[in-house]
Design a protein around this motif. Structure first.
Motif, mmCIF file in Angstrom:
data_model
loop_
_atom_site.group_PDB
_atom_site.id
_atom_site.type_symbol
_atom_site.label_atom_id
_atom_site.label_comp_id
_atom_site.label_asym_id
_atom_site.label_seq_id
_atom_site.Cartn_x
_atom_site.Cartn_y
_atom_site.Cartn_z
ATOM 1 N N SER A 114 -2.935 26.643 32.817
ATOM 2 C CA SER A 114 -2.857 27.266 31.476
ATOM 3 C C SER A 114 -1.617 26.825 30.685
ATOM 4 O O SER A 114 -1.509 27.091 29.496
ATOM 5 C CB SER A 114 -2.864 28.792 31.602
ATOM 6 O OG SER A 114 -1.657 29.242 32.181
ATOM 7 N N ALA A 143 -0.696 31.739 34.634
ATOM 8 C CA ALA A 143 -0.467 32.411 33.348
ATOM 9 C C ALA A 143 0.865 33.162 33.317
ATOM 10 O O ALA A 143 1.371 33.490 32.243
ATOM 11 C CB ALA A 143 -1.615 33.373 33.047
ATOM 12 N N THR A 151 -0.147 31.030 26.558
ATOM 13 C CA THR A 151 -1.355 30.954 27.397
ATOM 14 C C THR A 151 -2.600 31.062 26.522
ATOM 15 O O THR A 151 -3.518 30.250 26.614
ATOM 16 C CB THR A 151 -1.360 32.078 28.457
ATOM 17 O OG1 THR A 151 -0.233 31.898 29.325
ATOM 18 C CG2 THR A 151 -2.627 32.054 29.301
ATOM 19 N N VAL A 174 -8.498 34.225 33.025
ATOM 20 C CA VAL A 174 -7.076 33.867 32.955
ATOM 21 C C VAL A 174 -6.397 34.557 34.130
ATOM 22 O O VAL A 174 -6.511 35.778 34.290
ATOM 23 C CB VAL A 174 -6.459 34.310 31.615
ATOM 24 C CG1 VAL A 174 -4.968 34.002 31.582
ATOM 25 C CG2 VAL A 174 -7.167 33.618 30.451
#
Length: 203
Positions: A114, A143, A151, A174
């Motif tokens: 990310s 993240a 992110t 995520v």
């Protein structure tokens, strides 16, 4: 919920994988994307998948049996530059054969760092999955290593790119192996894939 996770076998040859008699989900991503760390976080077992600071640690197809019910698979990373071409081609053939021929595979999670802008290698791999009918979802990793807004921005950019390739963006999560972010959502999604596969067997 994962109560039990145990290593079963490592293979260089997809035809030697365990009998395809139960649901299976696989994790794949560019080298050093945090794949082993995520598997260990999902299973709550620190040393289950071998983590390394050195990219390219996973060179085999690793099967783990989860809750005595389904398989979780750790696949070799793609795009690792520091190996010779023959070795690299061997890995790629192994991964492609596994993804296309494994009939009990009900989900493939493609891990994306990310912290990075969209990478061509990830998009190319996703496009390959799409053209081969491999059921892929995205997992954005690491993240916790940056701000939420950074992110979100990178995730958004990546999803926009996937919408150029496909009619709709894939399912995505995520996550952070460190903080546990996204863990419950991802496990719930996997549980649904497993149930769906099992109900197909019984119908």
């Amino acid at each position: 919920m994962i109560k039990k996770a145990e290593f079963v076998v490592s293979n260089a040859d997809p035809s030697n994988c365990p009998k395809p008699d139960r649901a299976e989900v696989a994790f794949i991503g560019r080298s050093n994307v945090g794949k082993s760390s995520l598997i260990n976080a999902l299973t709550d077992k620190k040393g289950l998948a071998k983590t390394s600071q050195k990219p390219g640690k996973t060179q085999l197809i690793n099967h783990f049996l989860i809750n005595d019910r389904w398989y979780m698979v750790d696949l070799p990373g793609y795009g690792f530059a520091k190996v010779n071409v023959k070795v690299k081609e061997g890995w790629e053939n192994m991964i492609h054969t596994y993804l296309m021929k494994r009939e009990n595979l009900c989900g493939v999670f493609v891990l994306i760092d990310s912290r990075l802008e969209p990478q061509k290698i990830d998009l190319d791999f996703l496009l390959w999955c799409g053209t081969q009918g491999v059921p892929a979802a995205l997992v954005f990793t690491k993240a916790d290593k940056q701000s939420k807004s950074k992110t979100s921005l990178n995730v958004h950019k990546f999803l926009e790119k996937t919408e150029e390739l496909f009619e709709e963006a894939p399912d995505y999560f995520v996550t952070s192996a460190e903080s546990g972010l996204g863990k419950e959502e991802l496990l719930t999604f996997i549980e649904e894939l497993v149930k769906e596969y099992e109900s197909g067997l019984n119908s």
